[in-house]
Scaffold this active site. Sequence first.
Site, mmCIF file in Angstrom:
data_model
loop_
_atom_site.group_PDB
_atom_site.id
_atom_site.type_symbol
_atom_site.label_atom_id
_atom_site.label_comp_id
_atom_site.label_asym_id
_atom_site.label_seq_id
_atom_site.Cartn_x
_atom_site.Cartn_y
_atom_site.Cartn_z
ATOM 1 N N ARG A 184 8.880 6.552 6.004
ATOM 2 C CA ARG A 184 8.943 8.017 6.071
ATOM 3 C C ARG A 184 9.284 8.524 7.470
ATOM 4 N NH1 ARG A 184 3.369 9.486 3.512
ATOM 5 N NH2 ARG A 184 4.013 11.588 4.135
ATOM 6 N N ASP A 219 1.103 5.547 -0.259
ATOM 7 C CA ASP A 219 0.347 6.784 -0.048
ATOM 8 C C ASP A 219 0.395 7.692 -1.273
ATOM 9 O OD1 ASP A 219 -0.189 6.153 2.650
ATOM 10 O OD2 ASP A 219 1.760 6.947 3.271
ATOM 11 N N ARG A 225 0.860 -1.183 0.000
ATOM 12 C CA ARG A 225 0.000 0.000 0.000
ATOM 13 C C ARG A 225 0.889 1.223 0.000
ATOM 14 N NH1 ARG A 225 -5.266 -1.636 3.694
ATOM 15 N NH2 ARG A 225 -5.802 -3.360 2.305
#
Lengths: 262, 262
Positions: free
Chosen positions: A201, A52, A50
Amino acid sequence: MRNIALRLAYDGTDFIGSQYQNQGRSVQEALEQAWEGLTQERRRVNLAGRTDAGVHAVGQVANIRTETRHSRRTILRGMNAKLPPDVAIQAVAEVDPDFHARHSANRRSYRYLIDNNAAWLPNLRNYVWFVEQPLDQAAMAEALVRLEGTHDFAAFTALVPEQRSTVRTCYTARLSSVTMFDRHLIAIDLAANAFLQHMVRVIVGTVVLVGRGKITPDGFQAILEGRDRKAAGPTAVAHGLTLVSVGYPPGLLRWDAGEVTD
Amino acid sequence: MRNIALRLAYDGTDFIGSQYQNQGRSVQEALEQAWEGLTQERRRVNLAGRTDAGVHAVGQVANIRTETRHSRRTILRGMNAKLPPDVAIQAVAEVDPDFHARHSANRRSYRYLIDNNAAWLPNLRNYVWFVEQPLDQAAMAEALVRLEGTHDFAAFTALVPEQRSTVRTCYTARLSSVTMFDRHLIAIDLAANAFLQHMVRVIVGTVVLVGRGKITPDGFQAILEGRDRKAAGPTAVAHGLTLVSVGYPPGLLRWDAGEVTD
């Protein structure tokens, strides 16, 4: 019923992310629409990782269960003729019926790029994080390597769902120097069995604080061990991140040498 | 009166080219507007190399004659605060009054990138030419090297103005392999004292025909010697091309090690 695996790449700039959402363009929807255009089948596409909004991929993996009789070559070319220019199928493989791009995966590799110069490079502005402050790359590398192994990564994630494990196994956490358009960039490569939400991140945001001398490598390790998100650094911008590859147990998925031939 | 040289980079995707035109965004206009915003001076910016719509730059050079007392560091930071994200000043130098970015230059270096794979890579789609047909890189390299030296390049240009020389000296014409985002790309590097209009792109369009086996390296040389544009290949797409650097005679322009310090 066939089960088809796709290796795909996308530029995340104009996507709301990999997964379908109520509003905006998702990679999943782009794939499902192209698939329907090619085969007249409405199918769910499973994506391995997944990502972003703003996050890119060069080696994302998907699978689709299908009745189509199209050859792999026709699937590759037909899908690419229907997909928008910011998504492209790179390879097509035939897989066992129980292969699932996400559930079967046992390794994800991400690369985060940092442009640490006096000014940003326009050609790269959507693909790297421009950091103006001088960074101590040796300290960053020393901190990163502390992540390798099996740890509770609760400090480095956006969200810890109740009763869900935040333990992951990190196979690689390395810093290197790469050149693009004559520009020296810092590349941070992270590979793990799986990643928590925003994990790469938050790690990068924290490692940059190490590079700026705000946190020592030992302090970085203490943050990992403390399992407290508030002790870690900010979440680095999405657009520096690229999903590089997804790995599977031996024998489950083989991209042939002549990847698109039948 | 000071004379200031700027090294700048831009993403050509959304520009009509480097030079001011009646319609559309030009790099020159973006620079002149930012300069006026910073200094309140309306000045002409001279650019070393003329680039077409879609062509990028990482090492374009410009100069501006100015009364400003701003330090070089303030110019770099102030210009970058005012420029749009697809242009950025990389370095600032003080030069002699008679330095002219274009007239004083004696070397331009361009790189053309080709993505020769089964599918395009979305992150690179605005920066490379995607060529699907298999290319014989050894034949391409063998053809390219024939360009080195002083030749009449009339075969490889869009336009031959009457009574204007089409003789140029090519210092480098080489093919190499580079990697960006895990992707192997073909890089064609051309350096010359100066280039004719569309010269790099017509050379690349013709060299790709060599790679596809339509023209031999000897045939390529015969096209060069024939000086007939109609014998050469098509003009390769603009967006694969990047102006890498501009060179000057020794002593004319020095980007300091600490490029932006005063």
